[in-house]
Design a protein around this motif. Structure first.
Motif, PDB file in Angstrom:
ATOM      1  N   THR B 262       0.822  -1.219   0.000  1.00  0.00           N
ATOM      2  CA  THR B 262       0.000   0.000   0.000  1.00  0.00           C
ATOM      3  C   THR B 262       0.857   1.271   0.000  1.00  0.00           C
ATOM      4  N   GLY B 263       2.104   1.159  -0.433  1.00  0.00           N
ATOM      5  CA  GLY B 263       2.952   2.342  -0.508  1.00  0.00           C
ATOM      6  C   GLY B 263       3.563   2.777   0.807  1.00  0.00           C
ATOM      7  N   TYR B 264       3.175   2.144   1.940  1.00  0.00           N
ATOM      8  CA  TYR B 264       3.754   2.592   3.214  1.00  0.00           C
ATOM      9  C   TYR B 264       3.824   1.502   4.283  1.00  0.00           C
ATOM     10  N   GLU B 265       3.195   0.365   4.060  1.00  0.00           N
ATOM     11  CA  GLU B 265       3.170  -0.669   5.097  1.00  0.00           C
ATOM     12  C   GLU B 265       4.401  -1.568   4.963  1.00  0.00           C
ATOM     13  N   TRP B 266       5.435  -1.232   5.703  1.00  0.00           N
ATOM     14  CA  TRP B 266       6.702  -1.977   5.667  1.00  0.00           C
ATOM     15  C   TRP B 266       6.566  -3.244   6.514  1.00  0.00           C
ATOM     16  N   ARG B 267       6.763  -4.395   5.890  1.00  0.00           N
ATOM     17  CA  ARG B 267       6.767  -5.648   6.632  1.00  0.00           C
ATOM     18  C   ARG B 267       8.092  -6.331   6.357  1.00  0.00           C
ATOM     19  N   GLY B 268       8.942  -6.378   7.366  1.00  0.00           N
ATOM     20  CA  GLY B 268      10.278  -6.905   7.186  1.00  0.00           C
ATOM     21  C   GLY B 268      10.506  -8.175   7.979  1.00  0.00           C
ATOM     22  N   ARG B 269      11.419  -8.970   7.465  1.00  0.00           N
ATOM     23  CA  ARG B 269      11.817 -10.193   8.154  1.00  0.00           C
ATOM     24  C   ARG B 269      13.336 -10.186   8.148  1.00  0.00           C
ATOM     25  N   GLY B 270      13.948 -10.408   9.281  1.00  0.00           N
ATOM     26  CA  GLY B 270      15.401 -10.411   9.294  1.00  0.00           C
ATOM     27  C   GLY B 270      15.917 -10.790  10.650  1.00  0.00           C
ATOM     28  N   GLU B 271      17.069 -10.206  11.001  1.00  0.00           N
ATOM     29  CA  GLU B 271      17.551 -10.443  12.350  1.00  0.00           C
ATOM     30  C   GLU B 271      18.219  -9.188  12.880  1.00  0.00           C
ATOM     31  N   LEU B 272      18.199  -9.114  14.189  1.00  0.00           N
ATOM     32  CA  LEU B 272      18.754  -7.956  14.858  1.00  0.00           C
ATOM     33  C   LEU B 272      19.550  -8.485  16.040  1.00  0.00           C
ATOM     34  N   GLY B 273      20.845  -8.181  16.049  1.00  0.00           N
ATOM     35  CA  GLY B 273      21.695  -8.649  17.141  1.00  0.00           C
ATOM     36  C   GLY B 273      21.682 -10.159  17.267  1.00  0.00           C
ATOM     37  N   GLY B 274      21.583 -10.853  16.111  1.00  0.00           N
ATOM     38  CA  GLY B 274      21.636 -12.306  16.151  1.00  0.00           C
ATOM     39  C   GLY B 274      20.309 -12.970  16.479  1.00  0.00           C
ATOM     40  N   ARG B 275      19.258 -12.178  16.725  1.00  0.00           N
ATOM     41  CA  ARG B 275      17.944 -12.771  17.007  1.00  0.00           C
ATOM     42  C   ARG B 275      17.004 -12.489  15.849  1.00  0.00           C
ATOM     43  N   ALA B 276      16.199 -13.483  15.494  1.00  0.00           N
ATOM     44  CA  ALA B 276      15.236 -13.284  14.405  1.00  0.00           C
ATOM     45  C   ALA B 276      14.316 -12.128  14.762  1.00  0.00           C
ATOM     46  N   SER B 277      13.956 -11.351  13.759  1.00  0.00           N
ATOM     47  CA  SER B 277      13.043 -10.251  14.057  1.00  0.00           C
ATOM     48  C   SER B 277      12.055 -10.050  12.920  1.00  0.00           C
ATOM     49  N   ARG B 278      10.919  -9.494  13.275  1.00  0.00           N
ATOM     50  CA  ARG B 278       9.905  -9.084  12.306  1.00  0.00           C
ATOM     51  C   ARG B 278       9.687  -7.600  12.497  1.00  0.00           C
ATOM     52  N   GLU B 279       9.421  -6.922  11.382  1.00  0.00           N
ATOM     53  CA  GLU B 279       9.247  -5.473  11.453  1.00  0.00           C
ATOM     54  C   GLU B 279       7.875  -5.089  10.916  1.00  0.00           C
ATOM     55  N   VAL B 280       7.114  -4.379  11.697  1.00  0.00           N
ATOM     56  CA  VAL B 280       5.854  -3.812  11.229  1.00  0.00           C
ATOM     57  C   VAL B 280       6.003  -2.306  11.359  1.00  0.00           C
ATOM     58  N   PHE B 281       6.367  -1.686  10.252  1.00  0.00           N
ATOM     59  CA  PHE B 281       6.635  -0.253  10.255  1.00  0.00           C
ATOM     60  C   PHE B 281       5.681   0.438   9.287  1.00  0.00           C
ATOM     61  N   ALA B 282       5.537   1.720   9.488  1.00  0.00           N
ATOM     62  CA  ALA B 282       4.790   2.541   8.526  1.00  0.00           C
ATOM     63  C   ALA B 282       5.703   3.656   8.048  1.00  0.00           C
ATOM     64  N   VAL B 283       5.677   3.886   6.749  1.00  0.00           N
ATOM     65  CA  VAL B 283       6.421   5.017   6.195  1.00  0.00           C
ATOM     66  C   VAL B 283       5.501   6.229   6.287  1.00  0.00           C
ATOM     67  N   SER B 284       6.048   7.351   6.740  1.00  0.00           N
ATOM     68  CA  SER B 284       5.202   8.537   6.852  1.00  0.00           C
ATOM     69  C   SER B 284       4.743   8.978   5.466  1.00  0.00           C
ATOM     70  N   GLU B 285       3.665   9.731   5.433  1.00  0.00           N
ATOM     71  CA  GLU B 285       3.055  10.075   4.142  1.00  0.00           C
ATOM     72  C   GLU B 285       4.039  10.769   3.202  1.00  0.00           C
ATOM     73  N   ASP B 286       4.945  11.586   3.758  1.00  0.00           N
ATOM     74  CA  ASP B 286       5.905  12.284   2.900  1.00  0.00           C
ATOM     75  C   ASP B 286       7.158  11.448   2.636  1.00  0.00           C
ATOM     76  N   GLY B 287       7.183  10.214   3.159  1.00  0.00           N
ATOM     77  CA  GLY B 287       8.297   9.323   2.866  1.00  0.00           C
ATOM     78  C   GLY B 287       9.583   9.648   3.594  1.00  0.00           C
TER      79      GLY B 287
END
Lengths: 364, 527
Positions: B262-287
């Protein structure tokens, strides 16, 4: 008036084994009917406190709830298959002698625990909640009472139907066979032949002075041995500016039609179901406790904790023993005087009885 | 009275939610288009009329909402959907029938799976009618007109026939309300068409490639800051590489692979500091900003707040760590900011002496001395051309300690279901000269529990429920029946959680309420 049962429900999910402490008395007893997941119907001989028969109900869908015995005690009609089928099981042979599958292609029909049988044993009246299953949409239809002939065999279809209110959970035939009671938001009485609503009496609309709207939810169509159906009811009562949650007993005499309601305690334990003793002096209720209610004085006579929860309760035709079932696979036998356990019967296979009715067929 | 109706409706298995974070199919260029996928997999039941599909085209929802719907099409209606078609359909529908940022804002806490979040307040009627089975965010994260809301009410009762019999339903004419006044109300609160969506769906959205400055805060745990490099993955998604520092010392590396719906709903999968992580972020309207929450996929309650700002953005202060200092004390401080000049000047306001010790791309480290007579209160922070109010304060003494969340639920663990822990955090505040309470940020505390009331004391809830760790995390006990307890009860508990924050010789206490309860078998992408 909301009472949280989360804590109570969280507890006790496994049966506690109890040895047969006391030898059963030697007398001709009632038969007890119960059912358990996935598909078992049990006939228990109360004289020996042992399972006389264990029957398999075909296509039970691992879900068994209401049991309605035929008036002659020969057939048990059991609501199975996630409330979508009624199976009639001959209690001598275990054969399925009647089957009504309520759903048809394109229409899913559930019976929310409510059905009853005419005193001549010829007709079942079933509460139906239909939902049309359209290609990309469900459409909830108006509920109805559907009438089946008990001699219709294994592909029974309803012979007539009439409209019913929403949210019923219990039906009780009157001995005259002319009308039946339906319990839900309120207490309704319907004419068997015409399906006409004869009268409505309050449950939610009960005009109880200084009481909040009462709450009643009962799935156990037990009128034996007295012909009186009883159920716990909860409401808030205000007296002297103080409001307290009260447990009362609703009692409905299906013979005379008398309806009564009386608080008997400030709610201090949850009760799922109750039964009235043949002397009509006491009623007994179960959940995580066994409660003895003094009918005459509207008071709590006695209460003992149970090993685990039981949903359904019944009593010997002569009143000498209390039976408890529902939830897990124990059927317990208790002394009505002392409220002490006399014996515990573990159902073979140990299936969950859940909301199955516990019904007494008197010795003949 | 809520007689415990055994749950007669079946719910989702727990695996769904994580679909969204899947990698996009390689060779996405020759993948079938969205309309083709919907035509192929859905139009058998959802007839197409001139490019719109029955039901499907009448609804807009979040990516998670579409995942839940597809799960039901599979589980209840028998739709077999290969994984790449699934991902393609979710992406297409979320892009073309999603929510504008302003429409999803109120319910984001549910998408972010924030533990113990307060649900939306849509008034007592909707709370009782809808809010007892799932969050009202689940409702508020959808858009339909009254006629489709009505169809959805039919679905609810058709699918869950026990609904009308449950507590908070049987005390009212649930079905009548749900089919008469409610659809119109929902249709006006959450209508299919909106100016916000028209504008958003027609607008152009900025690409996210480039360098970003990041700050993260894990309640009860660490503060992170550093940089992110975001690149395209060549298939319409992004990769991100994180280089972060932990204020407690050490560095934290990480990376993630994300799809932006939808142009702003960031859904990431990765790791942070060696631990698996999921990211549910929103990009602000102006990016210009990416914010939200990251969490551990196996313990969604564990995670933190995340903000990233473009490194070339106008000068701004992202964080001051720590957020407060005591009068008469001295110590290091870190300012995270964008637009730092070569030799920045740092000021922390009256009563402070500052000596810059090092300068990195987006952070400045300094040694600070606070005068004994420095007045308590908020201080403006100025670094280079950036300044910020409300991010730093001085205190003479701590006047109040609050524990967040103020009410929490933890769940016992066992079998295949891990325990759900509860993370508490102690935050302090002080009165300034004007008598106003000024927040001082999170503090370390001595944690303990005690029975919430007499009944909890009688049933020894403190002993059976679990234990609180030094960092303020409550670890519940094992699931199953404990024969020592009344009715062979589970290890449930009703506790008061206490935090003692030491301020010199005195200790200031704050508390919270914790319920330890039984396992929940179902976790859905939107609770």
């Amino acid at each position: 008036m909301r009472m949280t049962t989360r804590g109570l429900l969280a507890v006790a999910l496994v049966a506690v084994t109890t040895a047969f402490a006391i030898a059963p008395p030697a007398r001709a007893g009632d038969l007890l009917l119960t059912a358990a997941k996935p598909d078992r119907l049990y006939v228990i001989d109360t004289a020996t406190r042992s399972v006389r028969s264990e029957f398999r109900i075909p296509n039970a869908g691992a879900h068994i709830t209401t049991i309605v015995p035929s008036p002659d005690g020969k057939v048990a009609y059991v609501l199975v298959n996630r409330m979508e089928s009624i199976s009639g099981i001959n209690l001598k042979t275990g054969r399925e002698v009647f089957r009504a599958d309520l759903s048809v292609p394109g229409e899913r029909v559930k019976d929310f625990c409510a059905f009853t049988i005419t005193p001549d044993g010829k007709e079942l009246i079933v509460y139906e909640l239909p939902t049309k299953l359209l290609p990309n949409e469900y459409r909830v239809e108006e509920p109805r009472f559907a009438v089946f002939r008990t001699n219709a065999g294994l592909k029974a279809k309803s012979i007539r139907a009439y409209s019913a209110p929403r949210r019923l959970h219990l039906m009780l035939m009157r001995p005259s066979g002319k009308s039946f009671y339906a319990i839900g938001v309120d207490l309704y009485e319907y004419d068997v032949a015409s399906g006409k609503l004869l009268n409505t009496r309050g449950i939610q609309k009960w005009d109880l002075v200084a009481h909040s709207q009462p709450d009643l939810l009962a799935f156990w169509p037990v009128t034996e041995p007295t012909g009186v159906f009883t159920s716990p009811v909860i409401s808030d009562a205000t007296a002297g500016g103080i409001t307290a949650m009260k447990t009362g007993l609703m009692s409905l005499d299906v013979v005379s039609g008398a309806l009564d309601f009386a608080d008997f305690e400030d709610t201090s334990a949850l009760i799922f179901s109750t039964v009235l003793a043949p002397d009509r002096k006491f009623a007994y209720g179960v959940y995580s406790t066994l409660t003895k209610i003094d009918i005459e004085h509207h008071s709590l006579a006695q209460r003992v904790p149970l090993d685990h929860t039981f949903y359904s309760v019944n009593i010997a035709t002569d009143g000498h023993e209390i039976y408890m079932g529902g939830a897990m696979c124990d059927v317990a036998f208790y002394d009505p005087q002392t409220l002490q356990k006399r014996a515990n019967l573990k159902l073979p296979g140990c299936g969950d009885q859940s909301l199955a009715s516990l019904r007494v067929i008197p010795a003949r | 009275m809520s007689i415990g109706l055994p749950r007669m409706f079946s719910l989702h298995a727990s695996l769904l939610g994580l679909f969204l974070f899947g990698a996009p199919a390689a060779g996405a260029t020759d993948a079938p288009s969205g309309p083709t996928l919907v035509r192929t997999y859905c139009s058998g039941c959802h007839l197409e009329h001139g490019g719109s599909f029955e039901r499907i085209s009448s609804i807009r929802k979040s990516p998670e909402g579409w995942v839940m719907t597809l799960f039901r099409m599979h589980q209840v209606h028998g739709l077999a959907l290969p994984e790449d078609a699934h991902d393609g359909i979710v992406r297409y529908l979320a892009d073309t029938q999603g929510l504008a940022p302003s429409e999803s804002a109120a319910g984001r806490f549910a998408l972010e799976r924030r533990p113990n979040a307060r649900d939306l307040d849509l008034g007592p009627d909707l709370a009782a009618m809808c809010g007892r089975c799932h969050s009202l965010a689940r409702v508020a994260l959808q858009r339909r007109d009254a006629d489709d809301w009505l169809k959805h009410m039919h679905f609810h009762v058709g699918q869950f026939p026990s609904l009308e019999y449950q507590a908070s339903a049987r005390d009212r004419p649930w079905w009548t309300i749900a089919t008469t006044e409610l659809p119109a109300k929902l249709g006006s609160l959450f209508p299919l068409n909106s100016a916000a969506w028209t504008a958003w769906s027609q607008g152009a959205h900025r690409e996210l490639m480039g360098s970003w400055v990041v700050v993260g805060h894990e309640p009860g745990g660490r503060d992170l800051y550093g940089t992110a490099e975001i690149n395209t993955d060549g298939h319409g998604g992004y990769t991100a590489r994180y280089r972060l520092s932990d204020t407690r010392g050490g560095t934290v590396g990480g990376e993630s692979h994300a799809i932006v719906y939808t142009g702003y709903e960031w859904r990431g999968r990765g790791e942070l500091g060696g631990r698996a992580s999921r990211e549910v972020f929103a990009v602000s309207e102006d990016g210009s900003r990416i914010s939200g929450r990251w969490f551990d996929p196996d313990h969604e309650e564990r995670g933190g707040d995340w903000t990233a700002v473009r490194a070339d953005a106008a000068p701004q202060v992202l964080a001051v760590l720590p957020r407060s200092m005591k009068a008469g004390s001295s110590g290091p401080i870190t300012i995270v900011a964008t637009g730092l000049p070569a030799g920045p000047e740092l000021s922390l306001g009256a009563g402070t002496t500052v000596r810059i010790t090092s300068v990195e791309a987006a952070s400045v480290h300094a040694a600070v001395e606070v005068a004994t007579d420095a007045a308590a209160g908020a201080r403006a922070v100025t670094i280079g051309r950036a300044s910020a109010a409300g991010q730093f304060a001085i205190y003479q003494h701590i006047d109040k300690v609050d524990v967040t969340p103020g009410f929490a639920i933890a769940r016992v663990g066992g079998g295949k279901t891990a325990a759900v822990t509860a993370q508490f955090e102690a935050t302090a505040s002080t009165h300034d000269a004007a008598g106003k309470l000024v927040e001082l940020g999170p503090f370390t505390a001595d944690w303990s529990t005690k029975p919430f009331d007499a009944e909890a004391a009688r049933t020894h809830d403190e002993t059976f429920g679990g234990a609180i760790e030094p960092g303020g995390r409550y670890m519940p006990a094992g699931a199953g029946l404990n024969p020592v307890r009344d009715y062979s009860g589970n290890n449930t508990a009703n506790l008061k959680v206490l935090a003692r924050v030491h301020d010199g010789d005195v200790a200031v206490e704050g508390d919270s309420h914790l319920i330890v309860t039984v396992q929940r078998w179902v976790t859905t992408p939107i609770y």
